[in-house]
Write a protein that holds these residues in place. Structure first.
Motif, PDB file in Angstrom:
ATOM      1  N   THR A  20       0.813  -1.214   0.000  1.00 64.53           N
ATOM      2  CA  THR A  20       0.000   0.000   0.000  1.00 64.53           C
ATOM      3  C   THR A  20       0.849   1.268   0.000  1.00 64.53           C
ATOM      4  O   THR A  20       0.414   2.305  -0.499  1.00 64.53           O
ATOM      5  CB  THR A  20      -0.933   0.030   1.219  1.00 64.53           C
TER       6      THR A  20
ATOM      7  N   PHE B  43       4.250   1.400  -1.163  1.00 67.37           N
ATOM      8  CA  PHE B  43       5.197   1.455  -2.284  1.00 67.37           C
ATOM      9  C   PHE B  43       4.701   0.538  -3.404  1.00 67.37           C
ATOM     10  O   PHE B  43       5.430  -0.342  -3.877  1.00 67.37           O
ATOM     11  CB  PHE B  43       6.586   1.006  -1.826  1.00 67.37           C
ATOM     12  N   SER B  44       3.481   0.753  -3.842  1.00 66.92           N
ATOM     13  CA  SER B  44       2.879  -0.161  -4.823  1.00 66.92           C
ATOM     14  C   SER B  44       3.693  -0.254  -6.108  1.00 66.92           C
ATOM     15  O   SER B  44       3.756  -1.319  -6.730  1.00 66.92           O
ATOM     16  CB  SER B  44       1.452   0.274  -5.139  1.00 66.92           C
ATOM     17  N   SER B  45       4.335   0.829  -6.515  1.00 65.48           N
ATOM     18  CA  SER B  45       5.052   0.839  -7.785  1.00 65.48           C
ATOM     19  C   SER B  45       6.389   0.106  -7.727  1.00 65.48           C
ATOM     20  O   SER B  45       7.020  -0.114  -8.771  1.00 65.48           O
ATOM     21  CB  SER B  45       5.309   2.280  -8.232  1.00 65.48           C
ATOM     22  N   ARG B  46       6.816  -0.308  -6.544  1.00 66.29           N
ATOM     23  CA  ARG B  46       8.131  -0.938  -6.405  1.00 66.29           C
ATOM     24  C   ARG B  46       8.067  -2.469  -6.508  1.00 66.29           C
ATOM     25  O   ARG B  46       9.061  -3.152  -6.293  1.00 66.29           O
ATOM     26  CB  ARG B  46       8.758  -0.540  -5.056  1.00 66.29           C
ATOM     27  N   ARG B  47       6.908  -2.990  -6.855  1.00 63.30           N
ATOM     28  CA  ARG B  47       6.787  -4.435  -7.008  1.00 63.30           C
ATOM     29  C   ARG B  47       7.608  -4.892  -8.211  1.00 63.30           C
ATOM     30  O   ARG B  47       7.632  -4.239  -9.262  1.00 63.30           O
ATOM     31  CB  ARG B  47       5.327  -4.825  -7.199  1.00 63.30           C
ATOM     32  N   THR B  48       8.292  -6.027  -8.049  1.00 61.23           N
ATOM     33  CA  THR B  48       9.159  -6.509  -9.115  1.00 61.23           C
ATOM     34  C   THR B  48       9.241  -8.033  -9.068  1.00 61.23           C
ATOM     35  O   THR B  48       8.608  -8.671  -8.243  1.00 61.23           O
ATOM     36  CB  THR B  48      10.573  -5.888  -8.991  1.00 61.23           C
TER      37      THR B  48
ATOM     38  N   TRP C   3       7.995  -7.434  -3.229  1.00 60.67           N
ATOM     39  CA  TRP C   3       8.781  -6.284  -2.787  1.00 60.67           C
ATOM     40  C   TRP C   3       9.947  -6.820  -1.961  1.00 60.67           C
ATOM     41  O   TRP C   3       9.745  -7.611  -1.034  1.00 60.67           O
ATOM     42  CB  TRP C   3       7.933  -5.338  -1.948  1.00 60.67           C
TER      43      TRP C   3
END
Length: 333
Positions: free
Chosen positions: A97, A99-104, A116
């Motif tokens: 919630t 750092f949603s854009s940091r998923r890899t 993450w």
């Protein structure tokens, strides 16, 4: 006393005093050059009662009578060791919630994992996160309340709690994915040893065990430290008499899955693992005791204390558990 621990101690200290007064608190055996067996090892803290790897969970485990608390160690992007069971933290924090854009996606020890990862975040970023319960069938009442601790936080807590109860609180770190972390330039072993040496814990009689599923890093550590090493094992070839004798050349003991010791079904005959390890000069610490039906072997008929009693009868030297209070109760019956 560090400010971050004061609220924990205000909660824990009265409970510890009450437990000692009632005769229900920590067992009196000291931790030192001659360790009392079997040891109660709080698996990721009192992880059946609080989110795993939190200072609050570790403190509760000590209040319940644990001899050792277990921080699994992974690294941040800036090289700080923190306590998390895995470097993928989507299931144990609110990172999705915040750092949603940091998923890899990464390959860790041969497994492709989406999520993450601690090595992609600085400590400052990780300090904004809060821990949550990983398992759906356990209480989520404490989700979102507790910080992710550093290894130094855990060592400070253990030292302070040990002084309060008049008996050392042991620390049992596990190096998680050490080959992977060394490969990305964030080795676990060197900062771990520096932290332990800074507190005078680099000695054979220190209340510390270092554990790993990998053997390569333990063999190297055996040349770098006097701290006792535990080889985690999970397969039959690792626990043959010949393999155990080899482990004894660099390790103090083995950490074995309970199923390797007793099996699952009521008709199963306990294996010779404990006897074979003892013959090789190794201690045996069993993991992981959990009372829920998903985990508890069928042979115990739903009674987690029966598991404790059987393992003790077989000669185990230490017990990892999510509910250290249950292990302490089982040892007394």
């Amino acid at each position: 006393m560090p400010k971050r621990f004061r609220s924990i101690f205000r909660l824990v200290a009265p409970l510890m005093l009450l437990a000692c007064a009632s005769g229900a608190g920590p067992r009196p055996a000291p931790i030192g050059t001659s360790l009392a067996a079997p040891l109660v090892i709080a698996h990721r803290g009192a992880s059946g009662h609080r989110p795993e790897h939190t200072l609050e969970g570790y403190a509760l485990a000590v209040q319940m009578g644990a001899d050792f608390i277990e921080p699994d160690l992974v690294s941040t992007k800036d090289g700080v060791l923190i306590a998390r069971h895995e470097n993928e933290i989507g299931g144990t924090t609110d990172v999705a919630t915040k750092f949603s854009s940091r998923r890899t996606r990464k390959v860790i020890d041969g497994d492709t994992i989406n999520g993450w990862f601690t090595e992609d975040f600085t400590l400052a970023e990780l300090r904004t996160l809060r821990a949550k319960e990983r398992l759906s069938f356990r209480s989520h009442a404490h989700d979102g309340q507790f910080l992710i601790p550093t290894f130094d936080d855990v060592l400070s807590l253990a030292d302070s709690l040990g002084r309060r109860r008049g008996r050392a609180v042991g620390v049992y770190p596990e190096t998680k994915h050490p080959t992977y972390f060394r490969g990305v330039g964030l080795p676990i072993e060197e900062p771990m040893l520096r932290a332990l040496r800074a507190r005078g814990l680099d000695r054979a009689d220190a209340p510390v065990f270092i554990q790993s599923f990998e053997s390569g890093n333990l063999r190297v550590l055996a040349t770098q430290t006097r701290i006792r090493l535990i080889q985690l094992v999970s397969s039959a070839p690792q626990v043959t008499p010949t393999a155990l004798r080899d482990i004894a050349t660099y390790a103090y003991g083995v950490g074995a899955n309970t199923r390797q010791i007793v099996g699952d079904d009521s008709s199963a005959v306990p294996t010779s693992l404990i006897a074979d390890a003892h013959d090789a000069g190794l201690r045996v610490h069993a993991w992981t005791l959990r009372p829920e039906p998903l985990f508890l072997a069928k042979r115990y008929g739903g009674d987690p204390l029966a598991e404790v009693r059987e393992l003790v009868r077989l000669g185990v030297d230490g017990l990892f558990g999510d509910y250290p209070d249950q292990i302490v109760t089982g040892l007394r019956k």
